[in-house]
Scaffold this motif. Sequence first.
Motif, PDB file in Angstrom:
ATOM      1  N   UNK A  56       0.891  -1.010  -0.020  1.00 14.76           N
ATOM      2  CA  UNK A  56      -0.147   0.071  -0.085  1.00 14.76           C
ATOM      3  C   UNK A  56       0.731   1.132   0.044  1.00 14.76           C
ATOM      4  N   UNK A  57       0.969   1.988  -0.903  1.00 13.62           N
ATOM      5  CA  UNK A  57       1.835   3.129  -1.124  1.00 13.62           C
ATOM      6  C   UNK A  57       0.879   4.453  -1.244  1.00 13.62           C
ATOM      7  N   UNK A  58       1.227   5.645  -0.493  1.00 14.35           N
ATOM      8  CA  UNK A  58       0.570   6.790  -0.696  1.00 14.35           C
ATOM      9  C   UNK A  58       1.626   7.630  -1.143  1.00 14.35           C
ATOM     10  N   UNK A  59       1.300   8.343  -2.110  1.00 17.36           N
ATOM     11  CA  UNK A  59       2.205   9.400  -2.623  1.00 17.36           C
ATOM     12  C   UNK A  59       1.548  10.856  -2.186  1.00 17.36           C
ATOM     13  N   UNK A  60       1.857  11.777  -1.654  1.00 19.04           N
ATOM     14  CA  UNK A  60       1.013  13.197  -0.987  1.00 19.04           C
ATOM     15  C   UNK A  60       1.852  14.291  -1.366  1.00 19.04           C
ATOM     16  N   UNK A  61       1.244  15.278  -1.396  1.00 16.81           N
ATOM     17  CA  UNK A  61       1.773  16.653  -1.743  1.00 16.81           C
ATOM     18  C   UNK A  61       0.910  17.938  -1.024  1.00 16.81           C
ATOM     19  N   UNK A  62       1.389  18.991  -1.123  1.00 20.13           N
ATOM     20  CA  UNK A  62       0.651  20.151  -0.605  1.00 20.13           C
ATOM     21  C   UNK A  62      -0.512  20.662  -1.461  1.00 20.13           C
ATOM     22  N   UNK A  63      -1.501  20.922  -1.078  1.00 21.85           N
ATOM     23  CA  UNK A  63      -2.732  21.614  -1.750  1.00 21.85           C
ATOM     24  C   UNK A  63      -3.202  22.991  -1.154  1.00 21.85           C
ATOM     25  N   UNK A  64      -3.785  23.806  -1.432  1.00 20.39           N
ATOM     26  CA  UNK A  64      -4.323  24.940  -0.999  1.00 20.39           C
ATOM     27  C   UNK A  64      -5.515  24.489   0.121  1.00 20.39           C
ATOM     28  N   UNK A  65      -5.274  25.095   1.235  1.00 18.03           N
ATOM     29  CA  UNK A  65      -6.225  24.869   2.400  1.00 18.03           C
ATOM     30  C   UNK A  65      -6.115  25.834   3.469  1.00 18.03           C
ATOM     31  N   UNK A  66      -7.116  25.667   4.523  1.00 12.24           N
ATOM     32  CA  UNK A  66      -7.330  26.805   5.371  1.00 12.24           C
ATOM     33  C   UNK A  66      -6.763  26.455   6.767  1.00 12.24           C
TER      34      UNK A  66
END
Lengths: 66, 300
Positions: A56-66
């Motif tokens: 199980x692999x997750x590749x995450x990044x940053x996105x706009x958020x509050x």
Amino acid sequence: MKVILNGEETEVPVGQSVSDLLDTLSIRTKGIAVELNLEIVPRAEYAACLLSDGDHLEIVTLVGGG
Amino acid sequence: MSAADDPHTTSKNSVIEMTKTVTTETVLDTPLTLGSHTFASRLIVGTGKYATFELMQECLAASEAEVITVAVRRERLVDSDGRNILDFIDLERFTILPNTAGCFAADEAVRVARLGREILTNLENPGADWVKLEVLGDTRTLLPDPVATLDATKQLVADGFQVLCYTTDDPITAKRLKDAGATSVMPAGSPIGSGQGILNPNNLRICLEYLKEDDADYPVIIDAGVGTASDVSAAMELGCDGVLLNTGIAGAKVALTMAHAMKLACRAGRYAYLAGRIPKKLYATASSPERGVVTPRGPN
């Protein structure tokens, strides 16, 4: 072999490393984190970290958020 | 209505002139300290919901915020246009505060916080050591789950994070979070994105009293619900140390002008708090001398 990548079943070649996968997907390493079976893979280990069938692999990044 | 009559149409020039007149006043205040971080600005702004990354970039600059929040999400593996928010953020200028938005359980939030830390460590941004913790109760209200938030706070503090806790305006919960080691407690003014402003100033007063009674410098940030400039000022006038907002700017008709408004409101409210307001009285008190009036009136 198959891995679950960001929730989707994905076919990858046997012996593929995290680095290989990122290259194949054209994902730049800036601004991402990789998690393999709930453990974070440090960036320095992308090349040495080999994937196995069913991972199980997750590749995450940053996105706009509050 | 012509463009000239529309109050929502503001030329860039007039916005810039407005800024010049106030920037010299920053000497009146002390810096905001959040754990190991220190900032001149008391406004923290989000990066979500902007129509374009370019507009976001302009609004971040106009707000003069030094801390900006971001969310952690799965990398888009298909149909990516190749544009990443990081191409529009100056990592030398901003300290990134990653959130755990979208988490509804303590373990999920801890997991997302660690992923955020990993990203910011790789980016060598000072925000790698902290997190804006959000553990929500349900999707309709987006109100915090206080039990799960407390649990996640304990786990993250044990893992070395400086935890900025989004919570309700309940003073008891606020105190529990501080006791659990939260670097800052951040009560909601009203539900996320609702624009309802500060619904319960009395609860916030108690939060401030409880959180600061043994520790006057303990930072309390109002997070969520701010709709317009007066909401920011109201929070700051109560004695909050800062305000965190996103939709109030990103959702305004002219977001860039609202970014300026929020910046000024934060400063105005803070100065008013530091200055100490006059007490409210039921009856009038004349500002001009009562003696020497040309046409004297008798008492009636």
